[in-house]
Design a protein around this motif. Structure first.
Motif, PDB file in Angstrom:
ATOM      1  N   MET A  95     -82.928 -92.559   1.856  1.00  0.00           N
ATOM      2  CA  MET A  95     -82.143 -91.420   2.285  1.00  0.00           C
ATOM      3  C   MET A  95     -81.905 -90.492   1.100  1.00  0.00           C
ATOM      4  SD  MET A  95     -80.181 -91.715   5.349  1.00  0.00           S
ATOM      5  CE  MET A  95     -81.116 -92.080   6.739  1.00  0.00           C
ATOM      6  N   LYS A  96     -81.762 -89.225   1.400  1.00  0.00           N
ATOM      7  CA  LYS A  96     -81.531 -88.219   0.372  1.00  0.00           C
ATOM      8  C   LYS A  96     -80.142 -88.374  -0.224  1.00  0.00           C
ATOM      9  CE  LYS A  96     -81.065 -83.153  -0.073  1.00  0.00           C
ATOM     10  NZ  LYS A  96     -80.935 -83.130  -1.457  1.00  0.00           N
ATOM     11  N   LEU A  97     -80.057 -88.286  -1.535  1.00  0.00           N
ATOM     12  CA  LEU A  97     -78.773 -88.219  -2.210  1.00  0.00           C
ATOM     13  C   LEU A  97     -78.498 -86.764  -2.535  1.00  0.00           C
ATOM     14  CD1 LEU A  97     -78.773 -91.231  -4.683  1.00  0.00           C
ATOM     15  CD2 LEU A  97     -77.489 -90.972  -2.583  1.00  0.00           C
ATOM     16  N   PHE A  98     -77.303 -86.319  -2.222  1.00  0.00           N
ATOM     17  CA  PHE A  98     -76.925 -84.940  -2.481  1.00  0.00           C
ATOM     18  C   PHE A  98     -76.409 -84.780  -3.900  1.00  0.00           C
ATOM     19  CE2 PHE A  98     -76.590 -85.534   2.074  1.00  0.00           C
ATOM     20  CZ  PHE A  98     -77.379 -84.484   2.520  1.00  0.00           C
ATOM     21  N   THR A  99     -76.601 -83.591  -4.442  1.00  0.00           N
ATOM     22  CA  THR A  99     -76.129 -83.253  -5.780  1.00  0.00           C
ATOM     23  C   THR A  99     -75.323 -81.958  -5.704  1.00  0.00           C
ATOM     24  OG1 THR A  99     -78.026 -81.872  -6.376  1.00  0.00           O
ATOM     25  CG2 THR A  99     -78.233 -84.259  -6.777  1.00  0.00           C
ATOM     26  N   MET A 100     -74.729 -81.571  -6.810  1.00  0.00           N
ATOM     27  CA  MET A 100     -73.957 -80.329  -6.865  1.00  0.00           C
ATOM     28  C   MET A 100     -74.814 -79.125  -6.468  1.00  0.00           C
ATOM     29  SD  MET A 100     -70.852 -81.042  -7.914  1.00  0.00           S
ATOM     30  CE  MET A 100     -69.969 -82.292  -8.814  1.00  0.00           C
ATOM     31  N   ASP A 101     -76.117 -79.194  -6.740  1.00  0.00           N
ATOM     32  CA  ASP A 101     -77.020 -78.088  -6.399  1.00  0.00           C
ATOM     33  C   ASP A 101     -77.125 -77.866  -4.898  1.00  0.00           C
ATOM     34  OD1 ASP A 101     -77.559 -77.567  -9.073  1.00  0.00           O
ATOM     35  OD2 ASP A 101     -79.339 -78.855  -9.099  1.00  0.00           O
ATOM     36  N   ASP A 102     -76.751 -78.863  -4.103  1.00  0.00           N
ATOM     37  CA  ASP A 102     -76.814 -78.734  -2.649  1.00  0.00           C
ATOM     38  C   ASP A 102     -75.617 -77.980  -2.069  1.00  0.00           C
ATOM     39  OD1 ASP A 102     -79.271 -80.143  -2.178  1.00  0.00           O
ATOM     40  OD2 ASP A 102     -78.180 -81.983  -2.671  1.00  0.00           O
ATOM     41  N   LEU A 103     -74.582 -77.774  -2.875  1.00  0.00           N
ATOM     42  CA  LEU A 103     -73.403 -77.049  -2.401  1.00  0.00           C
ATOM     43  C   LEU A 103     -73.582 -75.553  -2.618  1.00  0.00           C
ATOM     44  CD1 LEU A 103     -70.502 -79.275  -3.779  1.00  0.00           C
ATOM     45  CD2 LEU A 103     -71.499 -79.265  -1.492  1.00  0.00           C
ATOM     46  N   SER A 104     -73.099 -74.794  -1.676  1.00  0.00           N
ATOM     47  CA  SER A 104     -73.137 -73.342  -1.774  1.00  0.00           C
ATOM     48  C   SER A 104     -71.701 -72.831  -1.722  1.00  0.00           C
ATOM     49  CB  SER A 104     -73.950 -72.767  -0.606  1.00  0.00           C
ATOM     50  OG  SER A 104     -73.947 -71.360  -0.657  1.00  0.00           O
ATOM     51  N   TYR A 105     -71.236 -72.286  -2.833  1.00  0.00           N
ATOM     52  CA  TYR A 105     -69.855 -71.822  -2.930  1.00  0.00           C
ATOM     53  C   TYR A 105     -69.662 -70.580  -2.076  1.00  0.00           C
ATOM     54  CZ  TYR A 105     -65.386 -70.625  -5.118  1.00  0.00           C
ATOM     55  OH  TYR A 105     -64.063 -70.341  -5.346  1.00  0.00           O
ATOM     56  N   ARG A 106     -68.663 -70.607  -1.219  1.00  0.00           N
ATOM     57  CA  ARG A 106     -68.375 -69.490  -0.322  1.00  0.00           C
ATOM     58  C   ARG A 106     -67.283 -68.577  -0.868  1.00  0.00           C
ATOM     59  NH1 ARG A 106     -67.196 -71.620   5.481  1.00  0.00           N
ATOM     60  NH2 ARG A 106     -67.001 -69.400   5.743  1.00  0.00           N
ATOM     61  N   GLY A 107     -66.594 -69.015  -1.907  1.00  0.00           N
ATOM     62  CA  GLY A 107     -65.543 -68.203  -2.496  1.00  0.00           C
ATOM     63  C   GLY A 107     -64.167 -68.785  -2.248  1.00  0.00           C
ATOM     64  N   THR A 108     -63.175 -67.970  -2.531  1.00  0.00           N
ATOM     65  CA  THR A 108     -61.799 -68.412  -2.370  1.00  0.00           C
ATOM     66  C   THR A 108     -61.020 -67.368  -1.582  1.00  0.00           C
ATOM     67  OG1 THR A 108     -59.829 -69.163  -3.564  1.00  0.00           O
ATOM     68  CG2 THR A 108     -61.099 -67.439  -4.605  1.00  0.00           C
ATOM     69  N   HIS A 109     -60.122 -67.840  -0.751  1.00  0.00           N
ATOM     70  CA  HIS A 109     -59.256 -66.968   0.026  1.00  0.00           C
ATOM     71  C   HIS A 109     -57.853 -67.558  -0.023  1.00  0.00           C
ATOM     72  CE1 HIS A 109     -57.915 -64.156   3.062  1.00  0.00           C
ATOM     73  NE2 HIS A 109     -57.430 -65.170   3.775  1.00  0.00           N
ATOM     74  N   GLN A 110     -56.917 -66.799  -0.558  1.00  0.00           N
ATOM     75  CA  GLN A 110     -55.535 -67.237  -0.712  1.00  0.00           C
ATOM     76  C   GLN A 110     -55.453 -68.580  -1.438  1.00  0.00           C
ATOM     77  OE1 GLN A 110     -53.662 -67.016   3.158  1.00  0.00           O
ATOM     78  NE2 GLN A 110     -53.572 -64.781   3.068  1.00  0.00           N
ATOM     79  N   GLY A 111     -56.298 -68.730  -2.459  1.00  0.00           N
ATOM     80  CA  GLY A 111     -56.283 -69.925  -3.287  1.00  0.00           C
ATOM     81  C   GLY A 111     -57.086 -71.088  -2.754  1.00  0.00           C
ATOM     82  N   VAL A 112     -57.629 -70.978  -1.540  1.00  0.00           N
ATOM     83  CA  VAL A 112     -58.406 -72.060  -0.939  1.00  0.00           C
ATOM     84  C   VAL A 112     -59.892 -71.804  -1.185  1.00  0.00           C
ATOM     85  CG1 VAL A 112     -58.989 -73.296   1.181  1.00  0.00           C
ATOM     86  CG2 VAL A 112     -56.658 -72.439   0.841  1.00  0.00           C
ATOM     87  N   HIS A 113     -60.537 -72.738  -1.872  1.00  0.00           N
ATOM     88  CA  HIS A 113     -61.970 -72.657  -2.164  1.00  0.00           C
ATOM     89  C   HIS A 113     -62.743 -73.284  -1.012  1.00  0.00           C
ATOM     90  CE1 HIS A 113     -61.239 -71.791  -6.495  1.00  0.00           C
ATOM     91  NE2 HIS A 113     -60.118 -72.461  -6.237  1.00  0.00           N
ATOM     92  N   SER A 114     -63.957 -72.798  -0.788  1.00  0.00           N
ATOM     93  CA  SER A 114     -64.776 -73.411   0.262  1.00  0.00           C
ATOM     94  C   SER A 114     -66.242 -73.451  -0.151  1.00  0.00           C
ATOM     95  CB  SER A 114     -64.615 -72.680   1.595  1.00  0.00           C
ATOM     96  OG  SER A 114     -65.080 -71.362   1.512  1.00  0.00           O
ATOM     97  N   TRP A 115     -66.921 -74.479   0.358  1.00  0.00           N
ATOM     98  CA  TRP A 115     -68.335 -74.699   0.086  1.00  0.00           C
ATOM     99  C   TRP A 115     -69.059 -75.034   1.376  1.00  0.00           C
ATOM    100  CZ3 TRP A 115     -64.392 -76.573  -2.879  1.00  0.00           C
ATOM    101  CH2 TRP A 115     -64.407 -76.251  -4.235  1.00  0.00           C
ATOM    102  N   ASP A 116     -70.266 -74.494   1.529  1.00  0.00           N
ATOM    103  CA  ASP A 116     -71.190 -74.917   2.580  1.00  0.00           C
ATOM    104  C   ASP A 116     -72.025 -76.049   2.006  1.00  0.00           C
ATOM    105  OD1 ASP A 116     -70.588 -73.145   4.686  1.00  0.00           O
ATOM    106  OD2 ASP A 116     -71.789 -71.566   3.759  1.00  0.00           O
ATOM    107  N   HIS A 117     -72.623 -76.814   2.893  1.00  0.00           N
ATOM    108  CA  HIS A 117     -73.453 -77.936   2.476  1.00  0.00           C
ATOM    109  C   HIS A 117     -74.565 -78.126   3.490  1.00  0.00           C
ATOM    110  CE1 HIS A 117     -71.513 -80.409   5.572  1.00  0.00           C
ATOM    111  NE2 HIS A 117     -70.463 -79.681   5.282  1.00  0.00           N
TER     112      HIS A 117
END
Length: 79
Positions: free
Chosen positions: A1-23
């Motif tokens: 099975m594939k192991l995920f790394t930090m490179d697999d995350l896509s930063y969506r930004g921050t809104h009112q201090g809350v950070h979000s990432w797609d995967h």
């Protein structure tokens, strides 16, 4: 099975201090706020997905949050 790394995350930004990432393993992003000790499936942090491992005496950072997301993805995918 594939192991995920930090490179697999896509930063969506921050809104009112809350950070979000797609995967690559889903249609919902992960969220994190500096006051939370978990990553969540919603921007309010009400539905935690996994705890963040923060060494004693340290404050949770964006890097801790990303590591928790990767750990959660890998456990879910390979567990």
């Amino acid at each position: 099975m594939k192991l995920f790394t930090m490179d697999d995350l896509s930063y969506r930004g921050t809104h009112q201090g809350v950070h979000s990432w797609d995967h690559p393993e889903g249609d919902t992003p992960y969220y994190w706020h500096p006051d939370w000790l978990h990553i969540a499936e919603d921007a309010l942090g009400i539905h935690p997905k996994a705890d963040i491992d923060v060494p004693e005496g340290e404050t949770a950072t964006e890097e801790h949050a990303k590591a928790a997301i990767i750990k959660h993805l890998n456990e879910k995918n390979n567990g």
